[in-house]
Design an enzyme around this catalytic site. Structure first.
Site, PDB file in Angstrom:
ATOM      1  N   THR A  96       0.743  -1.162   0.394  1.00 37.19           N
ATOM      2  CA  THR A  96      -0.210  -0.005  -0.528  1.00 37.19           C
ATOM      3  C   THR A  96       1.262   1.289   0.238  1.00 37.19           C
ATOM      4  OG1 THR A  96      -1.654  -1.577   1.045  1.00 37.19           O
ATOM      5  CG2 THR A  96      -1.688   1.260   1.247  1.00 37.19           C
ATOM      6  N   HIS A 149       1.696   1.619  -3.377  1.00 40.25           N
ATOM      7  CA  HIS A 149       0.906   1.991  -4.731  1.00 40.25           C
ATOM      8  C   HIS A 149       0.727   3.352  -4.293  1.00 40.25           C
ATOM      9  CE1 HIS A 149      -0.221  -1.176  -6.342  1.00 40.25           C
ATOM     10  NE2 HIS A 149      -0.657  -2.062  -5.571  1.00 40.25           N
ATOM     11  N   HIS A 207       1.959   1.891   8.037  1.00 38.88           N
ATOM     12  CA  HIS A 207       0.878   2.029   8.913  1.00 38.88           C
ATOM     13  C   HIS A 207       1.088   0.746   9.864  1.00 38.88           C
ATOM     14  CE1 HIS A 207      -0.031   0.530   4.591  1.00 38.88           C
ATOM     15  NE2 HIS A 207      -0.484  -0.388   5.795  1.00 38.88           N
ATOM     16  N   CYS A 216     -19.837   0.266  11.614  1.00 40.37           N
ATOM     17  CA  CYS A 216     -19.653   0.031  12.763  1.00 40.37           C
ATOM     18  C   CYS A 216     -20.432  -0.795  13.913  1.00 40.37           C
ATOM     19  CB  CYS A 216     -18.357   1.678  13.727  1.00 40.37           C
ATOM     20  SG  CYS A 216     -17.166   2.208  12.420  1.00 40.37           S
ATOM     21  N   GLU A 239       4.346 -20.521  -7.007  1.00 40.77           N
ATOM     22  CA  GLU A 239       5.199 -19.354  -6.783  1.00 40.77           C
ATOM     23  C   GLU A 239       6.413 -19.766  -7.575  1.00 40.77           C
ATOM     24  OE1 GLU A 239       7.801 -16.304  -6.613  1.00 40.77           O
ATOM     25  OE2 GLU A 239       5.722 -16.494  -5.355  1.00 40.77           O
ATOM     26  N   GLY A 271      -4.227 -10.072  -2.856  1.00 44.14           N
ATOM     27  CA  GLY A 271      -3.167  -9.539  -3.067  1.00 44.14           C
ATOM     28  C   GLY A 271      -4.145  -8.141  -4.277  1.00 44.14           C
TER      29      GLY A 271
END
Length: 344
Positions: free
Chosen positions: A39, A42, A58, A94, A194, A261
């Site tokens: 993230t 990106h 984060h 929430c 993989e 992903g």
């Protein structure tokens, strides 16, 4: 304090900033470690929108350096991990406990409707309800709590049961955490496909019952052969349409295809509505975590049910983020962890 700041698309500036003061319901955390996520990659490249200047990061952990006036349960010196997802606790999601789907999501250093400065810095402000005690666990290990929590959430999305079979496409850092999360949930057998030799070997070391080299054999045929047939869960941990299709192709009737992903926001793919109807295959998405997922991840890490250290291949300083992003783009190494200062 020093902070590694995203100042524009593709531009990181290490700058001196005033150390933030925590609000009454916040703690100030001296960052011991913060791992680098796709993230962040990106957002650095502009494929996830972010208003700049912004401190990313984060997946952090560190020491409580200051507590707000109304904070109870935490004191200066406590060692904590940071849950970056700050729900509003007022919207319908929430109220149902689905805080990851919050309509007014705020994120500390990650993707969200509102993004606060993150942990690629020496200090970060965090709501007290967003930190978890980690005891004597190392900060680097605890920095993997957030990505592990996302994997825990992904596993739960599939409704997997002990003895259910799993095929995982991709053995990068997230695919390897996802493998361990499925293993802890009792999945068997687990087959991993993989391209990279070292990552494939590591998947076997971390508990995959079989590994597949898509360079040498058709991955769809090989996964099904190794699992004894189509799998109950086909999980994609890369974020590409062709590999999402592979994951779905190996999913058994009545099973689930997990899109884990991060796909390109503009990506599309065709599906057969009849096949979804007739085979009763679920497509499940999983992009974030709940507070409960984060607590479970901390527990798994504290009790050493997850091999985290093996996934950490690089420790870098605040000045080295652009190089880390370049290496991530080339699929070099596994988890990169930023260590802002001598806080351990």
């Amino acid at each position: 304090m020093r902070a590694s700041t995203l100042t524009d698309v593709g531009e990181i500036t290490v700058e001196e900033r005033d150390r933030p003061d925590p609000a009454d319901d916040e703690v100030l955390v001296q960052v011991g470690a913060c791992s680098v996520c796709m993230t962040d990659y990106h957002m650095y490249h502009g494929t996830f929108a972010a208003e700049t200047p912004l401190v990313l990061g984060h997946e952090g952990a560190g020491t409580v350096a200051e507590v707000g006036a109304d904070v109870e349960g935490f004191a200066v010196g406590d060692r904590v991990a940071i849950n970056p997802t700050v729900p509003c606790n007022a919207c319908s999601y929430c109220k149902k406990g689905e805080t990851h789907l919050c309509e007014n999501n705020t994120s500390i250093g990650g993707a969200g409707d509102t993004i606060l400065d993150g942990a690629f810095a020496e200090y970060v402000r965090v709501p007290a309800i967003n930190v978890e005690d980690i005891g004597e666990m190392s900060f680097e290990r605890a920095a993997l709590a957030e990505p592990l929590a996302c994997c825990v959430h992904g596993v739960e999305q599939t409704d997997i049961k002990p003895g259910d079979s799993v095929g995982i496409i991709g053995a990068g850092p997230i695919g390897l955490l996802l493998l361990q999360a499925f293993r802890n949930a009792g999945a068997a057998p687990i087959v991993v496909s993989e391209l990279d030799d070292e990552r494939r070997e590591l998947a076997a070391d971390l508990g995959a019952d079989a590994v597949v080299d898509p360079n040498e054999e058709d991955p769809e045929e090989a996964i099904c052969a190794a699992a004894g047939g189509p799998v109950d869960v086909g999980a994609e941990a890369i974020g590409l349409v062709p590999t999402i299709k592979q994951a779905n192709a190996v999913t058994a009737s009545g099973g689930s295809t997990l899109i884990f992903g991060v796909p390109d926001q503009e990506a599309t793919m065709e599906i057969s509505p009849f096949d979804v109807f007739f085979d009763e295959v679920d497509y499940r998405g999983s992009f974030s975590l709940t507070t409960e997922d984060f607590e479970r991840a901390i527990t798994l890490l504290r009790h050493e049910r997850i091999d985290a250290e093996t996934l950490i291949t690089e420790r870098i300083g605040l000045d080295d983020l652009p190089t880390a992003f370049e290496r991530m783009g080339n699929a070099e190494g596994l988890k990169k962890v930023v260590v802002p200062g001598d806080s351990e």
